[in-house]
Structures are given as structure tokens and as C-alpha cells.
Design an enzyme around this catalytic site. Structure first.
Site, short mmCIF file in Angstrom:
data_model
loop_
_atom_site.label_atom_id
_atom_site.label_comp_id
_atom_site.label_asym_id
_atom_site.label_seq_id
_atom_site.Cartn_x
_atom_site.Cartn_y
_atom_site.Cartn_z
N ASP A 77 0.65 2.27 1.95
CA ASP A 77 0.98 2.12 3.35
C ASP A 77 0.54 3.37 4.11
OD1 ASP A 77 2.02 1.73 5.84
OD2 ASP A 77 4.01 1.15 5.15
N ASP A 120 -3.99 0.90 10.58
CA ASP A 120 -2.87 0.61 9.69
C ASP A 120 -3.35 -0.31 8.57
OD1 ASP A 120 -0.18 0.42 8.78
OD2 ASP A 120 -0.06 -1.56 9.72
#
Ligand SMILES: *[C@@H]1O[C@H](CO)[C@@H](O)[C@H](O)[C@H]1NC(C)=O
Ligand SMILES: *[C@@H]1O[C@H](CO)[C@@H](O)[C@H](O)[C@H]1NC(C)=O
Ligand SMILES: *[C@@H]1O[C@H](CO)[C@@H](O)[C@H](O)[C@H]1NC(C)=O
Ligand SMILES: *[C@@H]1O[C@H](CO)[C@@H](O)[C@H](O)[C@H]1NC(C)=O
Ligand SMILES: *[C@@H]1O[C@H](CO)[C@@H](O)[C@H](O)[C@H]1NC(C)=O
Ligand SMILES: *[C@@H]1O[C@H](CO)[C@@H](O)[C@H](O)[C@H]1NC(C)=O
Length: 425
Positions: free
Chosen positions: A106, A306
Site C-alpha cells: 500500500d 495510489d
């Protein structure tokens, strides 16, 4: 010339049909990245892509909330972590001797936590057992890292415990340190959360490895080794036989690569902000209000890269302008909707190109990064969406679908983010 081409084609074909060796050793500082639905992943999901967008909404809301948060220090494990299951995983070896775990990647998070043996409510059968590791050390309440855990508290055994929520799940963990081995690199005394209690279903089964750049992230903890530099290439979700790569450290990074300045938001130091200055559809620069793209650390507004969001989200005025121009350029066909996508076409139509114009760097999306195809309905949709309604959102998110088969370089010391096409399929 022609025979060279033939050989290239044949070798590509051989490559294509080769089955994946999930346990193949990663090269030094270069980890293999698996999609969650890869043959090497034990966490396969069967969510349709139309539903993924709905799941994505939760992720987006989470990122939007992060962007606006006023906070000077970033906790080691954020209280509001990603909501959906992870999209990409890598192999991490923890402890001495090493215990292998498949942790979720992440890039927008600093959190690191692993389900530990004895965990009540953890879904994974693979758990990290600190008692079998000679290098494991539980951090005490006085440890400086303890202040950075969310809602830390001193347990009866004087260790640093904390509670946090993660989407619909809650975890109870304690801070621990152990040797982390990534590919052939050793990171001693790596600090992470050891989960001993979990409830809910939205936790990555074998833990999370945040690649954000906050003070206690992997990036900060491995500063000597990797100098806050890494790059990744995410494989397409459909090519289950392939793995991408996560290359840590300044060595072997692409030299010839387009770059744009990396912006820092002190209020949200884990996010990788860039300056998106415009979007081109075909040869037309779409008319988007400046405020929809402008970077503003005070409000959290701007654009981030992201890896955990699947489809790019643009703030409403930006998305509407892009979509309208896109639709205008698709001749002799009317757009329909599917799930959360509102610009879908059936049959074969000619689509315009879309270019993200970042400061100093234009990135034109290849069709595979722009459109998503439904196998059943013969439908192709523009793989982007507006921020969910009723959310006064200011954040644009360049998501994994738009990054697949590109190398994305994060170079913090030189404050730049680079992109080049690379087939990691
Ligand atoms: C993956 O490789 C196996 C073995 O070579 C093959 O049978 C299978 O069709 C491949 N799957 C995909 C999706 O390419
Ligand atoms: C976490 O929350 C539970 C339930 O409220 C509480 O019993 C426990 O002491 C908390 N643990 C820590 C480490 O804060
Ligand atoms: C790791 O922590 C242990 C215990 O505090 C310490 O003795 C050791 O020097 C540390 N190693 C490194 C490389 O920081
Ligand atoms: C698109 O919709 C308009 C208005 O309903 C209609 O007149 C037109 O025939 C449609 N075009 C196609 C290609 O279906
Ligand atoms: C998909 O659309 C193409 C082009 O219109 C057509 O040739 C093909 O038969 C369609 N396939 C299905 C499964 O409907
Ligand atoms: C990006 O594209 C725009 C519009 O086509 C052009 O004016 C600009 O010079 C390009 N920027 C770079 C860095 O190539």
C-alpha cells in the site's frame, strides 16, 4: 530483420505460456509483486469489476479523509486504513529463521502489521510466531516508537499495545521489532504491529506493508539501505500467470524516465502527491477549473498516486469535463452505464486517447490502462469515475489500473516521481 522479429515473437509466446514459479527467488532488492488473483496468491477473490468500483469507493473515502486530516505526526499504523482487500502482494520474510508472509502493498499507508500466532479472529492460517524467532523483541511502553502507534496503551506486561480500526475491522496489536528480509536485503530491528486479536473481514490476511513515506514507514526505517527510493511495475489483474516487481533502493532504477516533481503535504506525509496540471482527450486539452487540480496542503487537495485504489477517481468537475469530451469523440454511439461506470459502449467503437498532463511530464494511457472490457456484455467502459456523490472531495487519485504495465519510480531524495512503460503484464 524479419527473422529477429520472428524470434522475438516466438520468445514472447514461450514467455506467455510459461507457467509461473511462485517460489522463484527474487533478485537482490527486486521483489516480485503478485496480483491478488495471481496463481501465486492464496487470496483469490471473485468480485466483478463493476463491483470493484463500489469497493473502491470506500478506499477513496478513506484516502479523502486522510488528505484532509490535520496531524503533524503519522502513526505507525493509521487509525483509518484501507477498507477493501489488497490488490497486490509481495513476499516478506520476518524473523530468524525467516518466516515467509505474503503481505499487501500500500503506497498510501505507513502501517505495517502482521497477524501473529495466537491471534484470535485472524482469518489467515499463516501466522507469524515471534517465539520461534531469535531476533524478535517486543517494544516496551517507553520505546519512542510507542508514541506513534494509534491509541497506544501499556499492557500488563509493560509492552506497547494499541487498538485500531481498519475499514469494518478492528485489530488489537502490540509493537514488535524483528529482522525483515526482502528479497536478499536484511532490515534489522524493523518495527511493526503484531496482531493478537482481529474482528471483521476487511484485513489483508497476512498483513500489510505500507510504502508511504511517513516517519515510521518501511521507507523511513530502511533509509540507510534504500534511501527512500523505490519503483514498481504492477501486473495486469487479468494475467494471473505473471508477476510484477518492486525494486527497492536507488540501484538499477531506470535512468531514462519521464519525471514530475513529487510534492509533499506535511499534513499527510505518507501520500505521494504530484502536480496534475491538465488532461487531454484526443488532441484537446479539456477545460477543467484550476481549483479542481490545484495542490493545496491546507485542504489536502491535489493528485496522488495510489496502488490500493483500482480505478482513477477525479473530482467531479474534472471527471465530467473529461467524460463529456471523451463521449463527444466517440462517433455514432451512445454511452451506457454499468455499475459505477457511466461511459460504456458495446461493440467495436474507436476511442480517443487520454493524456494526463503532469508538471513536466505527459502520460498518454495505452488502451489497456484506459478501458475496461466486460467479457460477458461486450462492453468497454472508460475506467475512471467521479468522486462519490455527497462527498465534498478535493482529491484526485491515479489508481492501479492506470499504472499497470508502467514502471513508477518514487525518488524522495530528488523529489520526483517517474513513469515509463514497461511490460510486466
Ligand atoms: C497459466 O499457465 C498454465 C500452465 O502453463 C496454463 O495452463 C494456463 O492456461 C495459464 N493461465 C493463463 C491465464 O494464462
Ligand atoms: C483494546 O480495546 C479493548 C476493548 O475496548 C480493550 O479491552 C483493550 O484493553 C484495548 N487494548 C489496548 C492495547 O488498547
Ligand atoms: C537491534 O536492536 C538490538 C536490541 O536493542 C540492538 O542490540 C542491536 O544493536 C540493534 N541492531 C541494529 C542493527 O540496529
Ligand atoms: C443516440 O441517442 C439519440 C437520442 O436518443 C438517438 O437519436 C440516436 O439515434 C442514438 N444513436 C445511436 C448510434 O444509437
Ligand atoms: C461484440 O461486438 C462485435 C462488434 O460489434 C461483434 O462482432 C461481436 O459479435 C460481439 N460479441 C458478442 C459476444 O456480442
Ligand atoms: C504536454 O502536452 C501539452 C499539450 O499537448 C504540450 O503543450 C506540453 O508541452 C507537453 N509537455 C511535455 C512535458 O511534453
Amino acid at each position: 530483420m524479419r527473422s529477429h522479429l520472428l524470434i522475438l515473437l516466438i520468445s514472447l509466446l514461450i514467455l506467455k505460456s510459461e507457467s509461473i514459479n511462485c517460489n522463484e527467488k527474487s533478485h537482490s532488492s527486486d521483489l516480485r509483486v503478485f496480483h491478488i488473483n495471481s496463481l501465486c496468491s492464496p487470496f483469490k477473490t471473485s468480485v466483478s469489476w463493476a463491483d470493484t468500483l463500489l469497493q473502491d469507493k470506500a478506499r477513496f473515502l478513506y484516502l479523502s479523509s486522510l488528505a484532509g486530516v490535520r496531524k503533524s505526526s503519522v502513526p505507525i499504523a493509521s487509525g483509518r486504513a484501507i477498507v477493501q482487500s489488497p490488490t497486490y502482494i509481495v513476499r516478506a520474510n520476518i524473523g530468524t529463521p525467516a518466516q515467509p508472509m505474503l503481505v499487501a502493498l500500500d503506497t498510501s499507508n505507513d502501517a505495517a502489521w502482521i497477524p501473529c500466532s495466537g491471534c484470535v479472529g485472524c482469518s489467515s492460517s499463516v501466522l507469524f510466531d515471534p517465539s520461534k524467532s531469535s531476533s524478535s523483541r517486543t517494544l516496551q511502553c517507553e520505546a519512542p516508537q510507542c508514541k506513534q502507534a494509534p491509541n497506544p496503551s501499556c499492557t500488563v506486561s509493560k509492552s506497547c499495545g494499541f487498538n485500531m480500526t481498519y475499514g469494518g475491522s478492528t485489530i488489537e496489536a502490540y509493537l514488535t521489532q524483528d529482522t525483515l528480509t526482502l528479497a536478499s536485503d536484511v532490515i534489522p530491528n524493523y518495527t511493526f504491529g503484531c496482531i493478537n486479536k482481529a474482528s471483521g473481514t476487511s484485513l489483508p490476511a497476512q498483513g500489510l506493508m505500507g510504502l508511504g513515506r511517513g516517519p515510521l514507514s518501511l521507507i523511513s526505517q530502511s533509509q540507510n539501505l534504500y534511501q527512500s527510493t523505490f519503483s514498481y511495475c504492477l501486473p495486469n489483474s487479468k494475467s494471473s500467470n505473471f508477476s510484477g516487481s518492486l525494486r527497492l533502493g536507488p540501484k538499477n532504477q531506470p535512468i531514462r524516465i519521464k519525471t514530475t516533481p513529487l510534492l509533499k503535504n506535511p499534513r499527510r506525509s505518507s501520500l505521494y502527491y504530484v502536480n496534475l496540471v491538465g488532461i487531454r482527450v484526443g488532441n484537446k486539452i479539456v477545460d477543467i477549473p484550476t481549483s479542481a487540480l490545484a495542490f493545496d496542503p491546507a485542504t489536502g487537495a491535489g493528485t496522488i498516486f495510489d496502488s490500493g485504489t483500482v480505478y482513477t477517481r477525479l473530482v467531479e468537475p474534472a471527471y465530467v469535463a473529461v467524460r463529456n469530451e471523451f463521449r463527444r469523440r466517440v462517433k455514432n454511439a451512445n454511452a451506457t452505464s454499468l455499475g459505477g461506470f457511466d461511459t460504456c459502449y458495446s461493440g467495436s467503437v474507436v476511442f480517443p486517447s487520454v493524456t494526463f498532463m503532469f508538471a513536466g511530464m505527459n502520460v498518454t494511457l495505452p488502451p489497456d490502462n484506459l478501458l475496461i472490457h466486460s467479457s460477458a456484455g461486450n462492453l468497454s467502459c472508460l475506467a475512471m469515475a467521479a468522486a462519490p456523490v455527497n462527498v465534498n472531495s478535493v482529491l484526485n487519485v491515479i489508481a492501479s489500473m492506470q499504472q499497470q504495465n508502467h514502471r513508477v519510480l518514487i525518488d524522495v531524495p530528488n523529489s520526483r516521481l517517474g513513469i515509463s512503460r514497461e511490460t510486466c503484464t
